[in-house]
Design a protein around this motif. Sequence first.
Motif, PDB file in Angstrom:
ATOM      1  N   PRO A 724       8.226 -14.603  -5.209  1.00 46.35           N
ATOM      2  CA  PRO A 724       7.648 -13.619  -6.132  1.00 46.35           C
ATOM      3  C   PRO A 724       7.802 -12.217  -5.569  1.00 46.35           C
ATOM      4  O   PRO A 724       7.645 -11.992  -4.369  1.00 46.35           O
ATOM      5  CB  PRO A 724       6.156 -14.013  -6.186  1.00 46.35           C
ATOM      6  N   GLY A 725       8.145 -11.269  -6.437  1.00 42.29           N
ATOM      7  CA  GLY A 725       8.270  -9.884  -6.018  1.00 42.29           C
ATOM      8  C   GLY A 725       6.903  -9.264  -5.771  1.00 42.29           C
ATOM      9  O   GLY A 725       5.879  -9.829  -6.133  1.00 42.29           O
ATOM     10  N   MET A 726       6.919  -8.109  -5.142  1.00 38.44           N
ATOM     11  CA  MET A 726       5.658  -7.409  -4.913  1.00 38.44           C
ATOM     12  C   MET A 726       5.161  -6.816  -6.224  1.00 38.44           C
ATOM     13  O   MET A 726       5.933  -6.187  -6.950  1.00 38.44           O
ATOM     14  CB  MET A 726       5.871  -6.293  -3.885  1.00 38.44           C
ATOM     15  N   TRP A 732       2.774   0.778  -5.744  1.00 36.39           N
ATOM     16  CA  TRP A 732       2.207   2.109  -5.950  1.00 36.39           C
ATOM     17  C   TRP A 732       1.340   2.552  -4.781  1.00 36.39           C
ATOM     18  O   TRP A 732       1.379   3.704  -4.377  1.00 36.39           O
ATOM     19  CB  TRP A 732       1.390   2.130  -7.237  1.00 36.39           C
ATOM     20  N   ILE A 733       0.527   1.618  -4.262  1.00 39.65           N
ATOM     21  CA  ILE A 733      -0.424   2.031  -3.221  1.00 39.65           C
ATOM     22  C   ILE A 733       0.185   1.940  -1.834  1.00 39.65           C
ATOM     23  O   ILE A 733      -0.420   2.383  -0.882  1.00 39.65           O
ATOM     24  CB  ILE A 733      -1.717   1.175  -3.272  1.00 39.65           C
ATOM     25  N   HIS A 734       1.404   1.370  -1.742  1.00 42.02           N
ATOM     26  CA  HIS A 734       2.047   1.223  -0.439  1.00 42.02           C
ATOM     27  C   HIS A 734       2.381   2.608   0.092  1.00 42.02           C
ATOM     28  O   HIS A 734       3.150   3.347  -0.491  1.00 42.02           O
ATOM     29  CB  HIS A 734       3.306   0.377  -0.593  1.00 42.02           C
ATOM     30  N   ARG A 735       1.774   2.971   1.174  1.00 39.76           N
ATOM     31  CA  ARG A 735       1.991   4.251   1.837  1.00 39.76           C
ATOM     32  C   ARG A 735       1.526   5.447   1.008  1.00 39.76           C
ATOM     33  O   ARG A 735       1.925   6.569   1.280  1.00 39.76           O
ATOM     34  CB  ARG A 735       3.474   4.436   2.202  1.00 39.76           C
ATOM     35  N   SER A 736       0.765   5.239  -0.041  1.00 40.67           N
ATOM     36  CA  SER A 736       0.241   6.360  -0.812  1.00 40.67           C
ATOM     37  C   SER A 736      -1.158   6.707  -0.325  1.00 40.67           C
ATOM     38  O   SER A 736      -1.992   5.831  -0.149  1.00 40.67           O
ATOM     39  CB  SER A 736       0.193   6.017  -2.304  1.00 40.67           C
ATOM     40  N   SER A 737      -1.399   7.994  -0.120  1.00 37.95           N
ATOM     41  CA  SER A 737      -2.735   8.442   0.274  1.00 37.95           C
ATOM     42  C   SER A 737      -3.407   9.203  -0.861  1.00 37.95           C
ATOM     43  O   SER A 737      -4.388   9.898  -0.647  1.00 37.95           O
ATOM     44  CB  SER A 737      -2.640   9.346   1.511  1.00 37.95           C
ATOM     45  N   LEU A 738      -2.830   9.119  -2.075  1.00 39.48           N
ATOM     46  CA  LEU A 738      -3.383   9.829  -3.220  1.00 39.48           C
ATOM     47  C   LEU A 738      -4.354   8.911  -3.942  1.00 39.48           C
ATOM     48  O   LEU A 738      -3.973   7.840  -4.423  1.00 39.48           O
ATOM     49  CB  LEU A 738      -2.261  10.280  -4.168  1.00 39.48           C
ATOM     50  N   ALA A 739      -5.603   9.343  -4.049  1.00 39.27           N
ATOM     51  CA  ALA A 739      -6.645   8.499  -4.648  1.00 39.27           C
ATOM     52  C   ALA A 739      -6.313   8.164  -6.099  1.00 39.27           C
ATOM     53  O   ALA A 739      -6.593   7.061  -6.570  1.00 39.27           O
ATOM     54  CB  ALA A 739      -7.995   9.213  -4.562  1.00 39.27           C
ATOM     55  N   ALA A 740      -5.691   9.117  -6.826  1.00 40.92           N
ATOM     56  CA  ALA A 740      -5.376   8.884  -8.237  1.00 40.92           C
ATOM     57  C   ALA A 740      -4.419   7.703  -8.394  1.00 40.92           C
ATOM     58  O   ALA A 740      -4.559   6.893  -9.317  1.00 40.92           O
ATOM     59  CB  ALA A 740      -4.758  10.137  -8.852  1.00 40.92           C
ATOM     60  N   GLU A 741      -3.451   7.568  -7.496  1.00 40.95           N
ATOM     61  CA  GLU A 741      -2.479   6.477  -7.601  1.00 40.95           C
ATOM     62  C   GLU A 741      -3.130   5.134  -7.267  1.00 40.95           C
ATOM     63  O   GLU A 741      -2.788   4.111  -7.852  1.00 40.95           O
ATOM     64  CB  GLU A 741      -1.285   6.762  -6.686  1.00 40.95           C
ATOM     65  N   GLU A 801      16.136   6.952 -18.346  1.00 41.03           N
ATOM     66  CA  GLU A 801      17.048   5.814 -18.507  1.00 41.03           C
ATOM     67  C   GLU A 801      18.030   5.690 -17.354  1.00 41.03           C
ATOM     68  O   GLU A 801      18.568   4.613 -17.101  1.00 41.03           O
ATOM     69  CB  GLU A 801      17.809   5.956 -19.833  1.00 41.03           C
ATOM     70  N   SER A 802      18.292   6.776 -16.671  1.00 43.41           N
ATOM     71  CA  SER A 802      19.264   6.717 -15.573  1.00 43.41           C
ATOM     72  C   SER A 802      18.634   6.231 -14.265  1.00 43.41           C
ATOM     73  O   SER A 802      19.314   6.076 -13.272  1.00 43.41           O
ATOM     74  CB  SER A 802      19.877   8.102 -15.344  1.00 43.41           C
ATOM     75  N   ALA A 803      17.310   6.019 -14.287  1.00 47.21           N
ATOM     76  CA  ALA A 803      16.633   5.594 -13.062  1.00 47.21           C
ATOM     77  C   ALA A 803      17.074   4.189 -12.660  1.00 47.21           C
ATOM     78  O   ALA A 803      17.376   3.346 -13.513  1.00 47.21           O
ATOM     79  CB  ALA A 803      15.119   5.632 -13.260  1.00 47.21           C
ATOM     80  N   SER A 804      17.114   3.935 -11.356  1.00 49.30           N
ATOM     81  CA  SER A 804      17.502   2.613 -10.859  1.00 49.30           C
ATOM     82  C   SER A 804      16.418   1.589 -11.197  1.00 49.30           C
ATOM     83  O   SER A 804      15.226   1.851 -10.992  1.00 49.30           O
ATOM     84  CB  SER A 804      17.703   2.674  -9.342  1.00 49.30           C
ATOM     85  N   PRO A 805      16.802   0.417 -11.713  1.00 52.03           N
ATOM     86  CA  PRO A 805      15.784  -0.575 -12.074  1.00 52.03           C
ATOM     87  C   PRO A 805      15.072  -1.169 -10.862  1.00 52.03           C
ATOM     88  O   PRO A 805      14.005  -1.746 -10.992  1.00 52.03           O
ATOM     89  CB  PRO A 805      16.599  -1.659 -12.813  1.00 52.03           C
ATOM     90  N   ASN A 806      15.672  -1.048  -9.667  1.00 48.31           N
ATOM     91  CA  ASN A 806      15.067  -1.651  -8.484  1.00 48.31           C
ATOM     92  C   ASN A 806      14.170  -0.693  -7.709  1.00 48.31           C
ATOM     93  O   ASN A 806      13.567  -1.061  -6.726  1.00 48.31           O
ATOM     94  CB  ASN A 806      16.170  -2.163  -7.538  1.00 48.31           C
TER      95      ASN A 806
END
Length: 1035
Positions: A724-726, A732-741, A801-806
Amino acid sequence: MNTDLFGGVDAVVKYVLEGHDRGVNWAAFHPTLPLIVSGADDRQVKLWRMNDTKAWEVDTLRGHMNNVSCVMFHAKQDIIVSNSEDKSIRVWDVTKRTGVQTFRREHDRFWILASHPEMNLLAAGHDSGMIVFKLERERPAFAVSGDSLFYAKDRFLRFYEFSTQRDTQVIPIRRPGSTSLNQGPRTLSYSPTENAVLICSDVEGGSYELYVIPKDSIGRGDTVQEAKRGIGGSAVFVARNRFAVLDKTNNQVLVKNLKNEIVKKSSLPITADGIFYAGTGNLLCRAEDRVVIFDLQQRLVLGDLQTPFVKYIVWSNDMESVALLSKHAIIIASKKLVHQCTLHETIRVKSGAWDDNGVFIYTTLNHIKYCLPNGDSGIIRTLDVPIYITKVSGNTIYCLDRDGKNRAIVIDATEYIFKLSLLRKRYDHVMSMIRSSQLCGQAMIAYLQQKGFPEVALHFVKDERTRFNLALESGNIQIAVASAKEINEKDHWYRLGVEALRQGNAGIVEYAYQRTKNFERLSFLYLITGNMGKLSKMLKIAEVENDVMGQFHNALYLGDVRKRVQILENAGHLPLAYITASVHGLQDDAERLAAELGDNVPSLPERKEASLLMPPTPIMCGGDWPLLRVTRGIFEGGLDNVGRGAPEEDEEAADADWGEELDVVDEDGLQNGDIGAVLEDGEVPEEHDEEGGWDLEDLELPPEADTPRASVNARSSVFVAPTPGMPVSQIWIHRSSLAAEHAAAGNFDTAMRLLNRQLGIRNFAPLRPMFLDLHTGSHTYLRAFSSAPVVSLAVERGWNESASPNVRGPPALVFNFSQLEEKLKAGYRATTTGKFTEALRLFLSILHTIPLIVVESRREVDEVKELIIIVKEYVLGLQMELKRREIRDNPVRQQELAAYFTHCNLQMPHLRLALLNAMTVCYKARNLNTAANFARRLLETNPTIENQAKTARQVLQAAERNMTDVSQLNYDFRNPFVVCGATYVPIYRGQKDVSCPYCSSRFVPTQEGQLCTVCDLAVVGADASGLLCSPSQVR
């Protein structure tokens, strides 16, 4: 007298020692010399000498302030230890007859002393218990250089060669008799090119001695040379012929040459109490709670790391890693002090060294242990006495014991080498170690499971139950089937069925259900796989078992209406049988049943259209789910026979199909002979004579029945369930220190912790709806079709749309800065029109939203911080104005609040209105002097509304005729001040105050620890790191 005193006449008084003025409490002999020591109530310790004929007093040791309770000679050193009712233990030098050291307790008198017969330990009994202590440290000072070790022992510098284990004396390092308590060598630093040694000790509060060893003196040990000495907290070589000395007084490092001359001085970046070697020209400086690496040439800090108090530093052989040893922890870091892992111990860490593989081997008081680069640790062996590791070479640990003797200990490194190979993905080493070594045990199996290698753990285990569990965990269905057959318990067959169903292996699922005779699940399996032939057989089995409900279910699955009518009729449910026949148009059966029912014929609902209930046709019938084609892993096949001794299976079996192999008998027979059924006469299908017909009673599976095999779609490929993928929320919260995220990801707990740490926020009630809005707003929901659950989809910020899906972007947030700007304008408008309650609500809403705002650039971060200050001023001012309007009976307080409002940092139109308001309130209260001050300030703003200017001029004219105040206000406009956000009193310049860590409102000191009344979020005076609202702040 002798008889009364000693109980016999064999004892003869040899000496009578007179000298104490009061009662003697204790006397003791020296273990080897003709000396006696005594202590008495005259507060003195006396030393006596004796020979064959007499004994006499040598000296008196004075210092105790109360009765001396106990006194004794130390077994290994020339010292006397005494304790007393003055709550102290004193240590005396026998040769100098002076006090060396004193230990005190606050409330307890000492009574007794005892020494350990073997170890360097003393025990002292006092009023409330006992203490065990040693007088000085036992760790020998040493330095390792290549294949050699220099260490200090018994006032000599000694040399030890690891390869030959040759131990020789080099030079004497201190004049005999100069050693005193805890002033022996503490650290030793060696320069191999200059053959020089630096020895540091605690003499004179910290000093060093520099010895240059003549090339020919190693092995002789008789060369006496004068050392170069100096004062310094610690000294260490930093280059070939340069050493650094710590000057604690000025917090600087003195770089000296081998002539002991100062070459350079460098101020240190932190208040250091110790320095260590960190590569040529670099120092590792230690403070109470951190260490830094300092470049002496460039005077730059190369690395900084928060740590507990570090006692020892051990560098790896390539100087790429460093181990920082504190009392109960080991911190592994890179050469730039980038933290890699921390290891905590419950007992003291004593020493450590790196082995050739990059594993840190360390000792505690009673264990030798290892620490892998990822922080995993384990015990290598136990110890009887503590040792100090000097070097690790292969399977041999070289160490010094507390007596300064060199020892070599051979260890079994298999366990940590195996774990290291797994960590570094050296699977060829792992396989060879599994084949050749005796690694086993529950701890190793648990470790492999924890690290995600259940397939490796599988090959260590012979216990079938453990093999079964590991096989299920690793998805190895073949081994699971084999173990389930050996165990043959219902629960294991059930779990096998669950795992096989998860993998889509219908054949294994069918086999497991057959073994447990789980006919209900078997029927449903045939229904969803579309195997109507076997479903018909299940109906017949249900008839044999006389299972009415099973018959009805199978008939329902098959869509056989006549059979359902027949089952209901046989069960005595004639009304239901009649309704079923009538609704489905079976008129013959319906008329027959109506005749049986007579007057009790049930009525059918009117104006209702009947529909035939038929099970849906499966999209795929009969086969297993399509399996992924994957290459065999390093452990697949290569380890299949390890620990089991099974011969290799024929590769052709890999092309078999599980479903087909289950059919032991022909298609018309029952599966595996396990499902026995009796068919009614005339309904027996054609079958071969040699099969012997259906078995009526025995439902046990015959032993020769073949076990289905795992299906493999491609040669040399096996099914591995995709991991299973993450979850997006975790990304989102991996290495994020922003409370909003964190809030958007649904991690409210960590979001609150971040806000508490960054802004000191404690009251989260106002933020609750915003947390919920962020979470729901960062997801959208897709309903594929009615029978499927709703699919939650993450909405990403800035997606295109040009963003990488991964590559996952950060979460979309429902709050943004432009919304706050609109609210600010609305607040301004409400303030202008005098709707203060509405304005206060809008401004507070902005303050409550800002902690959950995310902006992109540093410029926007500054704008957010500026917005907090603007809004805070308005909230404070409006709160004071609303408070003023509530007060009716206190005109002085009304005037004060109106006056304070004019000192809030407001927009010019609002400042004019506040000044006009304060001027009016004071003028009406006959405080003309104060009103004139507000009128002057109003006119200085050049009001654009003529009426405001006119009123101000009129007030000024009236006040000039009588510049007096009727009432005294707590308001001095000449002295700059800020207003307390809770008590609304001025805090003048120079007075103490505390502030809110979030909105920066100021308060009187008594408000510290209370909730901020302005923002209603943070705690006044709390420690906080500051607002974090942009990824650019943490890059």
